[in-house]
Scaffold this motif. Structure first.
Motif, PDB file in Angstrom:
ATOM      1  N   ASP A 645      46.311  34.461  38.379  1.00  0.00           N
ATOM      2  CA  ASP A 645      45.443  35.238  39.267  1.00  0.00           C
ATOM      3  C   ASP A 645      44.001  35.290  38.747  1.00  0.00           C
ATOM      4  N   GLY A 646      43.742  34.532  37.745  1.00  0.00           N
ATOM      5  CA  GLY A 646      42.363  34.439  37.268  1.00  0.00           C
ATOM      6  C   GLY A 646      42.042  35.418  36.172  1.00  0.00           C
ATOM      7  N   SER A 647      42.899  36.380  35.947  1.00  0.00           N
ATOM      8  CA  SER A 647      42.554  37.380  34.936  1.00  0.00           C
ATOM      9  C   SER A 647      42.820  36.835  33.539  1.00  0.00           C
ATOM     10  N   VAL A 677      36.482  40.358  39.711  1.00  0.00           N
ATOM     11  CA  VAL A 677      37.443  41.468  39.722  1.00  0.00           C
ATOM     12  C   VAL A 677      37.253  42.322  38.470  1.00  0.00           C
ATOM     13  N   PHE A 678      37.392  43.629  38.647  1.00  0.00           N
ATOM     14  CA  PHE A 678      37.449  44.536  37.506  1.00  0.00           C
ATOM     15  C   PHE A 678      38.846  44.455  36.927  1.00  0.00           C
ATOM     16  N   GLU A 679      38.983  43.813  35.812  1.00  0.00           N
ATOM     17  CA  GLU A 679      40.312  43.707  35.230  1.00  0.00           C
ATOM     18  C   GLU A 679      40.647  44.958  34.434  1.00  0.00           C
ATOM     19  N   ARG A 820      40.973  34.362  46.417  1.00  0.00           N
ATOM     20  CA  ARG A 820      41.627  33.921  45.199  1.00  0.00           C
ATOM     21  C   ARG A 820      42.052  35.072  44.295  1.00  0.00           C
ATOM     22  N   CYS A 821      41.245  36.082  44.176  1.00  0.00           N
ATOM     23  CA  CYS A 821      41.556  37.160  43.243  1.00  0.00           C
ATOM     24  C   CYS A 821      41.254  38.526  43.820  1.00  0.00           C
ATOM     25  N   LYS A 822      42.070  39.489  43.496  1.00  0.00           N
ATOM     26  CA  LYS A 822      41.785  40.884  43.784  1.00  0.00           C
ATOM     27  C   LYS A 822      42.574  41.734  42.812  1.00  0.00           C
ATOM     28  N   ASN A 823      42.219  42.989  42.711  1.00  0.00           N
ATOM     29  CA  ASN A 823      42.971  43.824  41.774  1.00  0.00           C
ATOM     30  C   ASN A 823      44.243  44.357  42.444  1.00  0.00           C
ATOM     31  N   GLY A 826      44.107  45.662  45.794  1.00  0.00           N
ATOM     32  CA  GLY A 826      43.582  44.768  46.823  1.00  0.00           C
ATOM     33  C   GLY A 826      42.072  44.668  46.837  1.00  0.00           C
ATOM     34  N   ARG A 827      41.452  45.224  45.842  1.00  0.00           N
ATOM     35  CA  ARG A 827      39.981  45.290  45.821  1.00  0.00           C
ATOM     36  C   ARG A 827      39.378  44.192  44.960  1.00  0.00           C
ATOM     37  N   VAL A 828      38.257  43.646  45.425  1.00  0.00           N
ATOM     38  CA  VAL A 828      37.440  42.786  44.573  1.00  0.00           C
ATOM     39  C   VAL A 828      36.327  43.654  43.979  1.00  0.00           C
ATOM     40  N   ALA A 829      35.513  43.049  43.150  1.00  0.00           N
ATOM     41  CA  ALA A 829      34.383  43.804  42.591  1.00  0.00           C
ATOM     42  C   ALA A 829      33.166  43.613  43.511  1.00  0.00           C
ATOM     43  N   HIS A 830      32.090  43.094  42.983  1.00  0.00           N
ATOM     44  CA  HIS A 830      30.856  42.961  43.760  1.00  0.00           C
ATOM     45  C   HIS A 830      30.719  41.561  44.358  1.00  0.00           C
ATOM     46  N   GLU A 831      31.745  40.744  44.153  1.00  0.00           N
ATOM     47  CA  GLU A 831      31.705  39.381  44.682  1.00  0.00           C
ATOM     48  C   GLU A 831      33.136  38.958  44.947  1.00  0.00           C
ATOM     49  N   LEU A 832      33.287  37.896  45.693  1.00  0.00           N
ATOM     50  CA  LEU A 832      34.639  37.464  46.014  1.00  0.00           C
ATOM     51  C   LEU A 832      34.735  35.954  45.911  1.00  0.00           C
ATOM     52  N   LEU A 833      35.906  35.524  45.529  1.00  0.00           N
ATOM     53  CA  LEU A 833      36.138  34.106  45.286  1.00  0.00           C
ATOM     54  C   LEU A 833      37.105  33.622  46.352  1.00  0.00           C
ATOM     55  N   ILE A 834      36.673  32.668  47.159  1.00  0.00           N
ATOM     56  CA  ILE A 834      37.620  32.126  48.135  1.00  0.00           C
ATOM     57  C   ILE A 834      37.922  30.682  47.778  1.00  0.00           C
ATOM     58  N   ASP A 835      39.163  30.319  48.014  1.00  0.00           N
ATOM     59  CA  ASP A 835      39.632  28.997  47.606  1.00  0.00           C
ATOM     60  C   ASP A 835      39.740  28.100  48.837  1.00  0.00           C
TER      61      ASP A 835
END
Ligand SMILES: Cc1ncc(COP(=O)(O)O)c(C=O)c1O
Ligand SMILES: Cc1ncc(COP(=O)(O)O)c(C=O)c1O
Ligand SMILES: O=C([O-])O
Lengths: 983, 983
Positions: A645-647, A677-679, A820-823, A826-835
């Motif tokens: 999940d990228g973390s 994402v805020f891990e 691609r990633c969320k916590n 279901g939340r992302v941080a200030h940006e989002l990664l789409i695949d």
């Protein structure tokens, strides 16, 4: 739905008092209005901002609600800020500096000042990674490269580096990488700040610096045997002009390189380094119309011989062609960039000085070769006049040859150097302080005969002699330059430097170029990891106040109270924001901050007798500058895995930390992660490192997601850098300037970098990392203004808005693209990664195809293929309104539908609306036969209705990168090429 | 071919000294370089500039070569000018004014300051006569109209007038024209400067002004019987708010009109004049974000009821549609313009205040209705606080109702008004001086509670009482406005005022609009008679120094030394240039200058007991403002014929002068003529007039062709106006600001206009012609800088270059187009007139078809159909380079060839590339079937190769004027219209 001062974002806000200022900046900075915030919250299923934030940021790293508030950082209205800036401007004393040492009083042509330096069209864009919507800046940067190549007579030049001293350091490292030998000779004529930066940099690479007269040093066999290169300054710090031709031959005989630091204006009269054998030529281009600004920002240049071009650090712009065969510029040889080379890199340069390089290039365009000759001729002649006048007073000028700089032995006429400096200060001028006997001075374009007489009178006063008569000026007949070192070759013959010499022509050229470029004045630039927020006018205005522009970095401290107050306030605020103890504003970019921070960590370990600690753990997802910086700091990079999940893979981290615990120096982490994402694991990760004797370096590129909610200290870090050009609203300038200050915990504070001319930093300081003690000092004003206007509450609100905008965007896109990633909430941080890999699999559509098609929709594409090659990283920032975000999402969704047509076969895989994007206007004028596409012109140009009114046109179609790299051309067309082209 | 300081133009110039300044402005201002000058001379068959000039300008009017040279007007380099401007800025004392009387301290939103007021994209364009390349400014001006209509609750508003006082005068004249009765009542609450301007203006029309309390005056039967209108001020000069509803009813009962002067910010809280019966509403929009600037320039507004719309003075922007049915703005009802109505006009307004109107409109866009309410609410509340504080000190505020202005009777607490003013000056503030007992003060947006306490303390000091405590502020609960006069209606509900409230949105809106407009930053604007030369950055920079921006026109003289010095120097230089004796800078436009000059002539005749002289001879070829101004000055216009070659018919002149010799007042002449030729007969013409007792008025619109070669005095004139916005480089701002100073011979000097508040002018002065004593004072800086930087030699060189450019252009075009006029040597002056009637005859192609097709070539068309309906008048100015001029000629020649295709029938008369021009992008995306034209898209868009790189795109196709005039819509779409449009 109107913009009222009480914003839904603020946790609790009293209604504004009747007496409150109305021009509050927060309301102008943050995009979404109250009703829009409510709308977004509702879509996400929250009834309050707090509930949303609670789901987004792990509770254990949250700081207290009022940690960063108007109590801790009071806010000023826009007019209050303006008044305060004027007050502080007046606190700088208007003393004119003749200190030289690489910094001059520049005369900025007003048309360039106003239409480039003060224009959002030039200062807001990002690095031209999307060349189809950046041909204007690219052309200007090619002008810069051409100017450098032509002035230095070198084969190739890059599009700027951070400053002369770090450019010289890059030259040293290139010499080292070229030969693998370890001794580097620095001639005694080199600027002291350059020597200091070299010394810092040499450490990490294990290079041995030997100083002294270069020719003398080269007599030493040990030096000869291990030599990788030599650095000379031409003219040197004292103004002397030496012939390094023989030295160069000797160095080449030893298979080592000659690096030459030089001065562009002097090169109009001096034999260029390329003609006497220099391999690398570096310098500061600021005297071509860029203000001194208390040290920067300035565009440094780096040029080299052809055989070194693929090792050259920094960005290089080259010519290629688009799908129609139309010539088009773009970043060349990008594979050299540190984000690809990572720990194999020898440089970490990323953000450079594009805006300042553009200003310098425009200065050359405006003056042309003849104008430059006239300027140099005057400077040189006035220096000769001054020499005669000073000598008439009984002083001895110790350098017989010179261009613009004299070193005067005062002992024949004055008591000592102090007597001269006292007279100078009384006359309102600064001279260079060398020692008790010697005084230096450097003239520049801003100097007229009145100033020369004033200077001569300073010497007269110190000698207790009568004032100089303006009637007894010596005639100047020839240059004080050895004839063998006079320039005979022409320079800047290219049409572009000989065409735009009236203000009307210049203005049109500037506007012509900018009309090709998409900056923030046109549309959102949702570049993940880059934080393209508002660059407010209020924060930009003070920057060009003369009281801030015309200040030499080495001016005495009591003349710069205004600057020092701003620096102090900014350092304090950054410490509050990061939770750390002390700050250094010296690094000129994020990457320079990384390097400085890691060097501080190394010094800390050394101070504890643990200098052997040299392992740096870095997640594989890290930005390429991280490993590059680590290597430069002498660390060995050990990568840490990411989970699916990228973390961060905490297991792997623990294993590696334990394995290397005896040698563990540092761990570098970006937070929120580069995946946006805020891990949860960040504090655990930091504990693991600390338990194993390491220090935690937090890459602050994503600090925009933290301010007021958490901070690097709370996350467990020991040091972090900030990108003032991201989080703190310094405009990106099309690829720089930047500022990458570092904040550190108390135990690291003693090691913050100092400076050889103006001591700063801690009491066990590492040596300088930049040429000027406060780096790019003038633009610190922008971040200072930004923080002061938002105040703590506005800063925290901005963070919340940035998070909300990104999450709303994720929400709107999630059914159309794979997020691609969320916590876990279901939340992302200030940006989002789409695949986008599914589209490649299904229809051969790549990330680039989506990106280029977004251009057709009027948007700057997000960050592409980083940190994952099949992904887009999207960061809307807090400054974008709901309307703009919705437009962007609509565009993305529309493109998704267009992709569907390719997947389903409605449009062929090799001829479809994504693959053929972008569609510039000249393609639309094709006949039906030429057009020959399975979609209409209409569909290509106006796929959604709002484009009818808001279309931004790419000026070229898709560019062929490979072609350009194979046929590398990095300078402007010559007269002949232009002629044959238009024929 | 490089730009060297020694230019071929200068008659004789020593090589520049080593010590000369290098940033000499002449080299940047003049387009052609030395080699280009030589090339053009050669083409024309001359071997020197002097030989060329000798053939162009009649010898008998030539002035001595050194008349205007660097001896008479020394030149400053760009940096020297900058330093001098800073020095003079500092000479203005930073005293804050609370004087009111129609002038306020505005807070300019920084995003508007930098991106409109300081942006060439907004300040360089001309009046939007070519709407297809001016949709941006047109939209903004419609926003302005909408804002005025909405705030005042009137049916229609124009796109600005010169200032509040002249706008009130226009209202008076409209009332007079409407009823033909002659008595106009001016209420005692009206601003004194407005009364003065009305008195001046009343004279020419024979209007009788009666002053006093309007209701009381209306009791007089003689007044009632002859009443045409009443002017009231709302709130009045003392701050009182009166209910004029009953008055309006009474006035309407007398079939007269109510003109109301009002304040936009107050109208956020006050019942708007349209709701209580005003017929005409005027005022100053400057407090919406336009600096005070020592009196201007400011956008005045003029709104009226629907039934008066076709009589409304000034420019009106209306909605129409293009050939594709796309909505498009353009100047509406142009047939009303004075150049059509000539001596039947009741107004001479031409240049207005477009740039300032745009700034005010953008201010409303940025703040929106809620923001405006908050600003007004704060101003009003603080005024209430101040009232209580002042009353607590024992003073009496004599106006119970108020918005932002208090009039204080000081006698209860202070010795007299002087005591209060002394205390004020000591505290660094200006109050309004009324009389010995009364003191006035007006608050504004720039005022905070600190300033209010400071003001209260001024009163405390004057009363010898202790300072006011900031802790004892009174609570403010309700407005100090009679409830019947409080506004209940909404305002500015239109989407545009509710959408762009973040800085990012605002910036994009500004750039979005500007991207549609062609200004000087894109290409030459060769508008004959308009002199679209370079507006240099150096001359623009000082304009926005706060020391010049924040000055009230009625500030005490000892606070404005900087301004007064600039004014003195400018007046002196203009006298040198014109050969005249004295100057008045008061008129705000060329037309206002004409009116002022003719009024001066009338006063001169009167002073000699010849007040009956009322005949004004005007050539038929004169600009429409000439006859209009004459009529306004109470003169009867007698037209004078032109000969077939366009020159003045001296026989006819002599006949008419003799015939009217007993009543001959004046002769108006434009020189060089409006046909662009230096006529030999000018001195004879002037002699004829003088012999018959008349005075000669020289329209200086073409002064650009005279400077340094001849001058109005030498030609035989007695008075002339200059258009500083043409000849002296004030940018045109898209239709204003302008300045139209007049210079006069010694015998006319005593009559130059004065001012009721700040006396200026001659000792037998006519009354004021503008609201401020020096008119648009702040922009005088621009012309001052222009003259000082060029110096006399540069000014003369500029004239020569302007003549050369025009003659070269005539030479290139003469074989392709029929050149209408030239002198006996074949030379034109600074512009050329080409006649296109042959194309109409041969192929039905009109001037407009050529003009619109020029847009496709990226050029702003020349002046069309003036001074001859079948002609184009082309003026390149000295600032254009040979390259640009050649490009323009190439375009004209290419279009000539395209016309040939229509003449020969290759393209049909009703469907050809000229008739269908311009071709915006959305037309190029049509399918082949829709396209359906006898030429390719390629040909339409890129008829010549350089367009590939330098294309400026019209955003709409040709606009249907008639449709728009029939369906007059002059405001922004509402929410509903926007919704239905996008549905
Ligand atoms: C995560 C991260 N770290 C470091 C950097 C380097 O910063 P700079 O470009 O200022 O050197 C970047 C730049 O984009 C980044 O995204
Ligand atoms: C010949 C002539 N006279 C007078 C004027 C009026 O000047 P203004 O527009 O400044 O009122 C013009 C304007 O174009 C003109 O061309
Ligand atoms: O600039 C970056 O490489 O993100």
């Amino acid at each position: 739905a109107s913009r009222t001062p009480a914003r839904g974002l603020a946790t609790a806000k009293a209604p504004p008092s009747l007496f409150a200022s109305l021009d509050t900046f927060t309301n102008r900075h943050i995009g979404p209005e109250d009703s829009e915030v409510q709308h977004m919250l509702k879509q996400l299923g929250y009834d309050s901002v707090e509930a949303f934030v609670a789901d987004t940021v792990p509770p254990k790293i949250r700081v207290a609600e009022n940690d960063i508030s108007d109590e801790s950082i009071p806010s000023l209205s826009e007019s209050q800020l303006h008044n305060r800036a004027r007050e502080l401007a007046k606190a700088n004393k208007p003393v004119k500096s003749y200190i030289g040492m690489g910094y001059h009083n520049a005369v900025v042509p007003p048309v360039i000042l106003r239409n480039i330096m003060e224009s959002p069209a030039w200062y807001t864009p990002y690095t031209p990674y999307q060349p189809e919507i950046a041909q204007g800046r690219l052309e200007s940067l090619v002008n810069y490269q051409t100017m450098i190549m032509s002035m230095t007579a070198m084969d190739i030049a890059n599009a700027s580096l951070l400053d002369e001293s770090t450019a010289a350091a890059e030259g040293m490292v290139l010499a080292f990488a070229n030969s693998k030998k370890r001794t580097f000779v620095v001639d005694s004529g080199v600027l002291p700040q350059t020597l200091a930066v070299l010394q810092t940099r040499a450490k990490g690479f294990g290079i041995k610096i030997v100083t002294g007269d270069a020719s003398a040093v080269l007599k030493d066999e040990a030096v000869r045997a291990d030599l990788c290169g030599v650095l000379v300054q031409y003219p040197d710090v004292n103004g002397s002009i030496k012939d390094f031709g023989a030295l160069a031959q000797e160095v080449h005989g030893l298979k080592a390189l000659v690096v030459c630091a030089t001065d562009l204006l002097a090169l109009t009269m001096l034999k260029p380094p390329g003609e006497w054998g220099a391999d690398v030529v570096v310098g500061n281009s600021a005297r071509f119309g860029v203000p001194a600004g208390y040290g920067g920002p300035h565009g440094a240049f780096f040029a080299c011989i052809d055989s070194l071009k693929r090792k050259m650090p920094g960005r290089l712009i080259g010519l290629s062609r688009d799908t129609q065969g139309k010539p088009a510029y773009r970043l060349a040889l990008q594979t050299r960039e540190q984000h690809i080379r990572r720990e194999k890199a020898t440089s970490n340069i990323c953000t450079a000085q594009a805006l300042l390089a553009n200003m310098a290039a425009m200065y050359a365009v405006y003056h042309g070769p003849e104008g430059l000759k006239r300027i140099a001729g005057k400077v040189h002649a006035l220096t000769q006049v001054l020499k005669v006048l000073v000598e008439r007073l009984g002083y001895t000028v110790i350098n017989a040859d010179f261009f613009d700089t004299l070193t005067v032995d005062v002992t024949g006429s004055a008591k000592n150097a102090s007597a001269v400096h006292d007279a100078a200060l009384a006359a309102g001028v600064n001279l260079r302080r060398i020692d008790d006997k010697l005084v230096g001075l450097t003239l520049d374009e801003s100097v007229g005969i009145e100033e020369v007489i004033k200077l001569a009178n300073v010497f007269a006063t110190a000698a207790s002699k009568p004032a100089v008569s303006p009637l007894q000026l010596p005639p100047i007949e020839s240059a004080a330059i050895p004839s063998s070192l006079q320039r005979t070759s022409q320079f800047l013959p290219h049409p572009v430097f000989n065409a735009h010499h009236s203000e009307t022509q210049m203005l049109r050229y500037i506007y012509h170029l900018q009309s090709k470029d998409l900056g923030l004045e046109h549309a959102m630039i949702p570049l993940g990891s880059c934080t393209m927020k508002l660059n407010s006018t209020s924060s930009m205005i003070p920057l060009t106040f003369p009281e801030f522009s015309n200040v030499h970095p080495f001016a005495p401290k009591d003349q710069v109270d205004g600057y020092l107050e701003i620096i102090k306030e900014l350092e304090e605020d950054l410490c509050k924001i990061t939770g750390f103890h002390a700050c250094s504003l010296q690094p000129n970019s994020g990457a320079a901050g990384e390097y400085a921070g890691l060097s501080v960590i190394r010094a800390y370990h050394e101070s504890r007798g643990e200098g052997h600690r040299d392992i740096c753990l870095i997640p594989v997802s890290a930005h390429g500058t991280n490993p590059a910086s680590a290597v430069m700091a002498g660390l060995k990079v050990v990568p840490v895995k990411s989970l699916a999940d990228g973390s961060l893979d905490l297991e792997d981290l623990k294993a590696k930390a334990t394995k290397h615990k005896d040698n563990l120096a540092a761990f570098m982490i970006t937070y929120p992660s580069t995946f946006g994402v805020f891990e949860d694991g960040v504090t655990d990760a930091c504990s693991i490192i600390h338990e194993n004797g390491g220090q935690v370096y937090l890459d602050g590129a994503n600090l925009n997601a933290q301010i007021g909610l958490t901070n690097p200290a709370k996350c467990g870090g020991d040091v972090c850098h900030m990108n003032l050009h991201k989080t703190f609203a310094i405009p990106h300038g099309g690829g720089g300037p930047g500022v990458g200050p570092i904040c550190v915990a108390e135990h690291l504070a003693p090691f913050l970098p100092t400076h050889p001319v103006v001591p700063v930093g801690g009491d066990k300081a590492i040596n300088a990392v930049s040429g000027a003690q406060y780096g790019s000092a003038s633009i610190l004003l922008i971040s200072w203004a930004y923080i002061k206007m938002l105040g703590g509450t506005g800063l925290s609100d901005s963070t919340k808005a940035a998070l909300l905008n990104a999450n709303y965007m994720a929400h709107r896109l999630k059914d159309h693209y794979s997020l691609r990633c969320k916590n876990k909430n279901g939340r992302v941080a200030h940006e989002l990664l789409i695949d986008l890999s599914e589209f490649d699999r299904a229809a051969g559509l790549k990330v680039t195809d989506f990106a280029k098609r977004l251009q057709d929709y009027g948007f700057h594409p997000p960050t592409c293929s980083w940190p994952i090659s099949t992904c887009m990283l999207i960061e809307p920032t807090e400054s974008e309104s709901l309307e703009e975000i919705d437009r962007f999402c609509d565009a993305m969704i529309a493109i998704r539908r267009e992709a569907e047509d390719v997947i389903t076969g409605k449009q062929p895989k090799d001829n479809n609306i994504l693959r053929n994007a972008p569609h510039p206007i000249h393609i639309l004028t094709q006949t039906d036969a030429e057009w020959n596409r399975p979609y209409s012109r209409e569909k290509a140009a106006y796929p959604v209705p709002w484009l009818r009114e808001h279309k931004f046109w790419p000026t070229v179609s898709r560019i062929d990168d490979a072609y350009g790299d194979l046929n590398l051309i990095c300078d402007c067309p010559t007269v002949e090429e232009t002629a044959s082209h238009s024929a």
